[in-house]
Design a protein around this motif. Structure first.
Motif, short mmCIF file in Angstrom:
data_model
loop_
_atom_site.label_atom_id
_atom_site.label_comp_id
_atom_site.label_asym_id
_atom_site.label_seq_id
_atom_site.Cartn_x
_atom_site.Cartn_y
_atom_site.Cartn_z
N LYS A 272 60.19 -12.11 -6.11
CA LYS A 272 59.07 -14.11 -6.90
C LYS A 272 58.33 -13.39 -8.22
O LYS A 272 58.50 -13.75 -8.74
N GLU A 273 57.61 -12.03 -7.89
CA GLU A 273 57.59 -11.08 -9.38
C GLU A 273 58.60 -11.17 -10.57
O GLU A 273 58.62 -11.12 -11.76
N LYS A 274 59.77 -11.01 -9.81
CA LYS A 274 60.32 -10.79 -11.45
C LYS A 274 61.05 -12.31 -12.01
O LYS A 274 60.85 -11.97 -12.67
N VAL A 275 60.84 -13.54 -10.89
CA VAL A 275 61.38 -14.73 -11.41
C VAL A 275 60.28 -14.83 -12.27
O VAL A 275 60.26 -15.41 -13.33
N SER A 276 59.62 -14.75 -11.97
CA SER A 276 57.71 -14.46 -13.28
C SER A 276 57.78 -14.04 -14.21
O SER A 276 57.49 -14.49 -14.68
N ASN A 277 57.91 -12.24 -14.00
CA ASN A 277 58.04 -12.15 -15.22
C ASN A 277 59.54 -12.12 -16.49
O ASN A 277 59.31 -11.86 -17.21
N ILE A 278 60.46 -13.18 -15.63
CA ILE A 278 61.70 -13.49 -16.94
C ILE A 278 61.25 -14.50 -16.70
O ILE A 278 61.47 -14.68 -17.98
N MET A 279 60.43 -15.17 -16.66
CA MET A 279 59.78 -16.39 -17.37
C MET A 279 59.09 -16.40 -18.46
O MET A 279 59.24 -17.10 -19.42
N LYS A 280 58.37 -15.19 -18.42
CA LYS A 280 57.82 -14.73 -19.15
C LYS A 280 58.32 -14.26 -20.42
O LYS A 280 57.06 -14.64 -21.25
N LEU A 281 59.22 -13.62 -20.48
CA LEU A 281 60.43 -13.10 -21.18
C LEU A 281 60.37 -14.22 -22.38
O LEU A 281 60.42 -13.43 -23.75
N GLY A 282 60.46 -15.50 -22.35
CA GLY A 282 60.83 -16.04 -23.09
C GLY A 282 62.19 -15.96 -23.80
O GLY A 282 62.87 -16.30 -25.33
N VAL A 283 63.30 -15.65 -23.94
CA VAL A 283 64.01 -14.88 -24.00
C VAL A 283 65.37 -17.06 -24.09
O VAL A 283 65.62 -16.71 -23.20
N PRO A 284 66.47 -16.77 -23.98
CA PRO A 284 67.30 -17.56 -24.45
C PRO A 284 67.83 -18.24 -23.59
O PRO A 284 68.36 -16.83 -22.63
N VAL A 285 68.05 -18.79 -22.72
CA VAL A 285 68.73 -19.47 -21.39
C VAL A 285 70.02 -19.35 -21.60
O VAL A 285 70.74 -18.26 -20.81
N THR A 286 70.70 -19.36 -23.08
CA THR A 286 72.18 -19.26 -23.08
C THR A 286 72.69 -17.55 -23.29
O THR A 286 73.90 -16.90 -22.13
N GLN A 287 71.42 -16.26 -23.70
CA GLN A 287 71.71 -15.49 -23.16
C GLN A 287 71.69 -15.08 -22.11
O GLN A 287 72.54 -13.89 -21.30
N ILE A 288 70.98 -15.53 -21.38
CA ILE A 288 70.37 -14.82 -19.55
C ILE A 288 72.00 -15.40 -19.21
O ILE A 288 72.80 -14.34 -18.15
#
Length: 614
Positions: A272-288
């Motif tokens: 759950k925390e991993k998902v939350s931390n990724i959301m905070k990164l602000g990384v483009p979805v294309t890059q993910i």
């Protein structure tokens, strides 16, 4: 909420700034854009006197010019306006009381200010011989941002970041892997965001046409079209709720890959925390989707196969998958960005209400979760109409729950566990609506015994509301545009139309659903007063009422005669069993041909004839 619905909701004064903004843009663009010239000619150049429908159509045409103007004006307004638009464009914040916007702003400001102090300490600690680590990268971005901000002062201009400079800084941040929260913190260090003056900033956004402020309700409205525009300006490829949906489908190892690629902690971090931390990164979805999800050794073909699996996991209904990695990524993004209407249509209005009620019973924390994730006020009463106004679909609600929470709900509700659990939950409520439709006649007659014999457990006090909701569901299954946004906009505490069906941008049918326990429905004077009030409300919102349609079990002869002789409004009458026959005929045809205009003939409609000609 769509722009057309917001325009119907606010008064002339409250939408004047938006109309002025459109007028200015049209004045500049009309000389070299034939489409704008043609639309203005239809209005005789009088935009201020145009209907809500005409304004909506004009906005669609001038959108590229509007977006260009907004980019330039936001750059001039500075960091406070940028922070405010970031908040207002997030899921759940497009309709909010002004005081709540202030509290969200204050909370966000505290987070950014705290992070800015941490970043300042980190940047100042960097030494000349340090390798290219985190402090060095942040220091480079800080230096470049400071230069971009202050260079105007050398030519005796106000220090600010232009739209062009922000574009370059965004590229730099991407190359240096400076996350969104760190970008905001560094901007705060260079150009401190004011902590106060939110109301003034809201008024500035209203001046450039980005928000509507209802003085009576003390509420800020940001139409869906403006939210999409702000996302484009921010470089945001997907709404947060859709990114969350994607992350829910990833394995723990894949979530760890994304965090590792941005040097974030993964050891001992819960899913759950991993998902939350990724959301905070602000990384483009294309890059993910194209890079961060995978280890370096994973081939292009393997990455393409993984995106094919993601499409299946998300249950996206696509005509094509795309041949390249880039095409598949684009297809996923486009599908999610345009899925709201189809996702609302998965369940009828009844089904959505039943789903929400059942989820609250089987997962008591639901309202708290939704208020937290969508930043809604704690004291706000959550219901389906509020969720629909915020463009929160049944899918969005289910994806706010973790995978483990969804498993728990499925167990509690006794729903099958094979396949996509969220889809299984949705399908179970679609089935419940079908059961009520099958017993539509008994529902209209308030025949509790027949309903109970069909295993439908319903309180007599709920029958009227259920009949109204099932009537909407039937219209939806006939392919009609049941306009809940417009209904919500025109309804008042006194006058509440049951159904509004949009025939076009301008024309609507006002629908009224009436149950009757004994004999024929005969209350014409009361019903006619109601529907005439609803028709007046629609016309005040710039709509033309093509017809009023009343559905009841049967009608008395006097009722039919009075409806046919009424000169104030065009009224059609339809018996409940007849509407059910029309639906059955529609479903039985391979290529049914049905138009809502069949309901506009007036008088008592011949359902058998309509069913025969579908």
């Amino acid at each position: 909420m769509r722009l057309s619905s917001v325009l119907s909701l606010v008064n002339q004064v409250e939408k004047s700034k938006f109309i002025n903004a459109i007028d200015r843009i049209c004045g500049d663009a009309v000389r070299h854009d034939k489409k704008i010239e043609a639309q203005l000619n239809k209005l005789d150049g009088q935009i201020k006197n145009a209907s809500s429908t005409d304004i909506t159509q004009l906005f669609k045409i001038i959108l590229p010019y509007f977006e260009k103007a907004v980019r330039e004006q936001l750059a001039m307004l500075g960091a406070q306006a940028t922070l405010l638009t970031n908040i207002l464009s997030r899921d759940g914040n497009s309709i909010a009381r002004a005081t709540w916007v202030e509290s969200l702003y204050s909370k966000e400001w505290d987070v950014i200010n705290r992070r800015a102090k941490e970043l300042q300490a980190e940047i100042e600690e960097v030494s000349d011989d340090e390798s290219f680590g985190n402090s060095k990268r942040l220091g480079i971005y800080f230096a470049c941002f400071s230069e971009a901000h202050s260079n105007d002062q050398r030519i005796n201009r106000e220090a600010k970041i232009t739209d062009d400079e922000r574009g370059i800084l965004n590229v730099l941040a991407k190359q240096l892997d400076v996350t969104a929260d760190d970008q905001a913190g560094i901007e705060h260090l260079v150009d401190k965001i004011p902590k106060n003056g939110v109301q003034d900033a809201l008024n500035e956004l209203r001046e450039i046409g980005l928000v509507f402020i209802s003085r009576k309700r003390q509420t800020v409205y940001v139409p869906d079209e403006i939210v999409s525009l702000l996302h484009r300006i921010q470089g945001k490829e997907l709404a947060d709720k859709h990114l969350l949906r994607i992350l829910r489908t990833f394995s723990d190892a894949e979530l760890s890959n994304i965090l590792k690629n941005h040097r974030k902690k993964i050891r001992g971090v819960e899913r759950k925390e991993k998902v939350s931390n990724i959301m905070k990164l602000g990384v483009p979805v294309t890059q993910i989707l194209q890079r961060d999800l995978f280890n370096d050794e994973v081939t292009i073909n393997e990455r393409k196969d993984r995106l094919k699996g993601l499409i299946q996991d998300l249950e996206l209904d696509l005509d094509k998958l795309g041949a390249t990695l880039e095409e598949r990524t684009e297809i996923i993004l486009n599908s999610l960005n345009n899925c709201a209407e189809s996702e609302f249509n998965v369940l009828s209005a009844t089904g959505f209400k039943e789903l929400f009620s059942a989820l609250q019973n089987h997962f008591p924390m639901l309202s708290k979760v939704l208020k937290h994730e969508f930043e809604l006020e704690e004291q706000e009463e959550l219901d389906v109409e509020k969720l629909r106004a915020l463009s929160i679909t049944p899918y969005d609600i289910l994806y706010m729950l973790t995978n483990e929470e969804v498993k728990s709900v499925v167990d509690s509700m006794g729903i099958k566990k094979r396949g996509n659990l969220r889809l299984n939950i949705l399908n179970s409520f679609a089935d419940a609506t079908d059961k009520l439709i099958d017993n539509y006649g008994a529902l209209a007659r308030r025949d509790l015994a027949s309903l109970k014999n069909s295993n439908i457990d319903i309180a007599e006090s709920e029958i009227g509301v259920k009949f109204e909701e099932v009537t909407k569901a039937i219209f939806e299954q006939l392919g009609l545009a049941v306009d809940e946004d417009l209904r919500r906009a025109v309804n008042t505490s006194k006058d509440k139309a049951d159904v509004l069906i949009s025939l076009s941008e301008d024309d609507v049918i006002v629908g009224e659903a009436k149950t009757c326990k004994n004999g024929d429905f005969a209350k014409y004077s009361t019903t006619s007063r109601q529907v005439k009030a609803y028709a007046n409300r629609c016309e005040s919102a710039g709509k033309r009422v093509a017809q009023v349609l009343i559905v009841a079990p049967t009608f008395s002869d006097d009722f039919v005669e009075s409806a046919e002789m009424d000169t104030e409004v065009n009224i059609s009458l339809l018996e409940a069993e007849g509407l059910k026959r029309i639906l059955d005929a529609y479903k039985s045809r391979r290529n049914p041909k049905f138009s809502a205009k069949l309901f506009t003939k007036g008088g008592l409609l011949k359902s058998d004839l309509i069913a025969k000609n579908i």
